[in-house]
Scaffold this motif. Structure first.
Motif, mmCIF file in Angstrom:
data_model
loop_
_atom_site.group_PDB
_atom_site.id
_atom_site.type_symbol
_atom_site.label_atom_id
_atom_site.label_comp_id
_atom_site.label_asym_id
_atom_site.label_seq_id
_atom_site.Cartn_x
_atom_site.Cartn_y
_atom_site.Cartn_z
ATOM 1 N N PHE A 101 0.820 -1.214 0.000
ATOM 2 C CA PHE A 101 0.000 0.000 0.000
ATOM 3 C C PHE A 101 0.855 1.266 0.000
ATOM 4 O O PHE A 101 0.504 2.255 -0.644
ATOM 5 C CB PHE A 101 -0.958 -0.005 1.188
ATOM 6 C CG PHE A 101 -2.213 -0.772 0.922
ATOM 7 C CD1 PHE A 101 -3.311 -0.157 0.326
ATOM 8 C CD2 PHE A 101 -2.306 -2.117 1.238
ATOM 9 C CE1 PHE A 101 -4.470 -0.867 0.062
ATOM 10 C CE2 PHE A 101 -3.464 -2.834 0.985
ATOM 11 C CZ PHE A 101 -4.552 -2.200 0.395
ATOM 12 N N ILE A 102 1.983 1.229 0.718
ATOM 13 C CA ILE A 102 2.868 2.400 0.710
ATOM 14 C C ILE A 102 3.449 2.614 -0.684
ATOM 15 O O ILE A 102 3.503 3.746 -1.189
ATOM 16 C CB ILE A 102 3.988 2.238 1.755
ATOM 17 C CG1 ILE A 102 3.402 2.297 3.163
ATOM 18 C CG2 ILE A 102 5.054 3.310 1.574
ATOM 19 C CD1 ILE A 102 4.420 2.089 4.261
ATOM 20 N N SER A 139 3.797 7.283 -5.854
ATOM 21 C CA SER A 139 4.087 7.864 -7.167
ATOM 22 C C SER A 139 2.915 8.582 -7.823
ATOM 23 O O SER A 139 3.098 9.634 -8.450
ATOM 24 C CB SER A 139 4.586 6.765 -8.112
ATOM 25 O OG SER A 139 5.759 6.184 -7.623
ATOM 26 N N GLN A 140 1.709 8.029 -7.707
ATOM 27 C CA GLN A 140 0.613 8.542 -8.524
ATOM 28 C C GLN A 140 0.249 10.003 -8.249
ATOM 29 O O GLN A 140 0.015 10.756 -9.206
ATOM 30 C CB GLN A 140 -0.611 7.627 -8.383
ATOM 31 C CG GLN A 140 -0.409 6.278 -9.040
ATOM 32 C CD GLN A 140 -1.687 5.486 -9.149
ATOM 33 O OE1 GLN A 140 -2.576 5.809 -9.927
ATOM 34 N NE2 GLN A 140 -1.784 4.438 -8.359
ATOM 35 N N PRO A 141 0.191 10.461 -6.990
ATOM 36 C CA PRO A 141 -0.106 11.887 -6.807
ATOM 37 C C PRO A 141 0.903 12.801 -7.484
ATOM 38 O O PRO A 141 0.537 13.848 -8.041
ATOM 39 C CB PRO A 141 -0.068 12.054 -5.280
ATOM 40 C CG PRO A 141 -0.382 10.703 -4.743
ATOM 41 C CD PRO A 141 0.263 9.751 -5.701
ATOM 42 N N PHE A 142 2.204 12.413 -7.460
ATOM 43 C CA PHE A 142 3.219 13.205 -8.141
ATOM 44 C C PHE A 142 2.958 13.270 -9.641
ATOM 45 O O PHE A 142 3.144 14.311 -10.279
ATOM 46 C CB PHE A 142 4.612 12.602 -7.880
ATOM 47 C CG PHE A 142 5.153 12.868 -6.507
ATOM 48 C CD1 PHE A 142 5.858 14.030 -6.233
ATOM 49 C CD2 PHE A 142 4.947 11.959 -5.487
ATOM 50 C CE1 PHE A 142 6.350 14.286 -4.970
ATOM 51 C CE2 PHE A 142 5.438 12.200 -4.211
ATOM 52 C CZ PHE A 142 6.148 13.367 -3.953
ATOM 53 N N LEU A 148 -3.078 5.873 4.072
ATOM 54 C CA LEU A 148 -2.166 6.572 3.164
ATOM 55 C C LEU A 148 -2.590 6.374 1.712
ATOM 56 O O LEU A 148 -2.527 7.305 0.894
ATOM 57 C CB LEU A 148 -0.734 6.062 3.372
ATOM 58 C CG LEU A 148 0.338 6.697 2.480
ATOM 59 C CD1 LEU A 148 0.458 8.196 2.765
ATOM 60 C CD2 LEU A 148 1.690 6.002 2.688
ATOM 61 N N TYR A 149 -3.049 5.165 1.386
ATOM 62 C CA TYR A 149 -3.531 4.877 0.031
ATOM 63 C C TYR A 149 -4.771 5.709 -0.286
ATOM 64 O O TYR A 149 -4.899 6.275 -1.378
ATOM 65 C CB TYR A 149 -3.850 3.386 -0.092
ATOM 66 C CG TYR A 149 -4.162 2.927 -1.495
ATOM 67 C CD1 TYR A 149 -3.145 2.664 -2.394
ATOM 68 C CD2 TYR A 149 -5.479 2.741 -1.919
ATOM 69 C CE1 TYR A 149 -3.430 2.235 -3.680
ATOM 70 C CE2 TYR A 149 -5.766 2.320 -3.201
ATOM 71 C CZ TYR A 149 -4.732 2.061 -4.077
ATOM 72 O OH TYR A 149 -5.014 1.649 -5.358
ATOM 73 N N VAL A 150 -5.668 5.815 0.680
ATOM 74 C CA VAL A 150 -6.880 6.624 0.493
ATOM 75 C C VAL A 150 -6.508 8.099 0.306
ATOM 76 O O VAL A 150 -7.066 8.796 -0.555
ATOM 77 C CB VAL A 150 -7.834 6.450 1.693
ATOM 78 C CG1 VAL A 150 -9.013 7.422 1.583
ATOM 79 C CG2 VAL A 150 -8.341 5.016 1.763
ATOM 80 N N LEU A 151 -5.552 8.588 1.094
ATOM 81 C CA LEU A 151 -5.094 9.965 0.960
ATOM 82 C C LEU A 151 -4.462 10.191 -0.411
ATOM 83 O O LEU A 151 -4.709 11.229 -1.058
ATOM 84 C CB LEU A 151 -4.080 10.284 2.059
ATOM 85 C CG LEU A 151 -3.425 11.675 1.994
ATOM 86 C CD1 LEU A 151 -4.469 12.768 2.137
ATOM 87 C CD2 LEU A 151 -2.344 11.807 3.068
#
Length: 209
Positions: A128-129, A134-137, A190-193
């Motif tokens: 999950f970490i 990467s994706q938000p970046f 963290l994944y949800v965020l």
């Protein structure tokens, strides 16, 4: 409506990501032979977590991110599909690794429930970490700049696997009963965020990266 996006990514994965799948399967089964180094358990998690990022890269090269603007898809749905597709792959790999861990421990006749739970919990947390970084970046800065997070992730996995191999087996029951559940819940949050931030970032961008 999301079914078409799922099928598109599935076909792209089969056509363009065969090497990823081979590496994933190879490292997963190599973990059967490695008793001390947990890198062979963690690396498949990283590969599966990076699959959506790889697909985003192919989307950019094929100009899909510009073409999709002509289709009746909201940006939120586009991001949701990538996260759900990645989650399906990620959970599939996690289940496979959990089975292989159990088989490996039974073959060596040292199956201990506490040790097994520690292993699969660490794999779960890392999965999950890895998929959260990467994706938000990418949705904020684009694929090329977002790859920086990928290289950071590789370093984190290498350092984490070495550290986990060192401390594995010396973890107290208190940590197993309380620490690991907190880490698992924290990694999911963290994944949800990450998901939420990606939706926010992509909604503020024009179609395309």
């Amino acid at each position: 409506m999301m079914k078409g996006l799922f099928l598109k990514d599935y076909y792209m994965m089969i056509k363009y990501c065969k090497s990823f799948l081979i590496i994933l399967i190879g490292f997963t089964f190599l973990s059967l032979l490695s008793k001390d180094n947990l890198f062979f358990l963690f690396y498949p998690c990283m590969i599966s977590a990076m699959l959506p990022v790889t697909l985003l890269g192919y989307d950019e090269k094929s100009k899909w991110n510009e073409y999709v603007g002509t289709l009746p898809y909201k940006k939120t749905i586009i991001v949701n599909e990538k996260y759900l597709f990645g989650l399906c792959v990620q959970l599939g790999v996690f289940i496979l690794i959990a089975i292989i861990c159990a088989v490996r421990m039974n073959i060596s006749s040292n199956f201990v429930w506490k040790d097994y739970m520690v292993l699969i919990s660490m794999v779960f947390v890392l999965s999950f970490i890895s998929s959260s970084i990467s994706q938000p970046f990418i949705y904020k800065f684009g694929v090329e700049k977002g790859r920086i997070a990928y290289y950071i992730l590789i370093g984190v996995v290498c350092a984490g696997s070495a550290l986990a191999s060192t401390i594995y087996g010396s973890i107290s029951n208190v940590f197993v009963n309380f620490g690991l559940p907190v880490m698992c819940v924290g990694s999911v949050l963290l994944y949800v965020l990450s998901w939420y931030l990606s939706v926010r970032f992509y909604n503020k961008r024009e179609y395309g990266f």
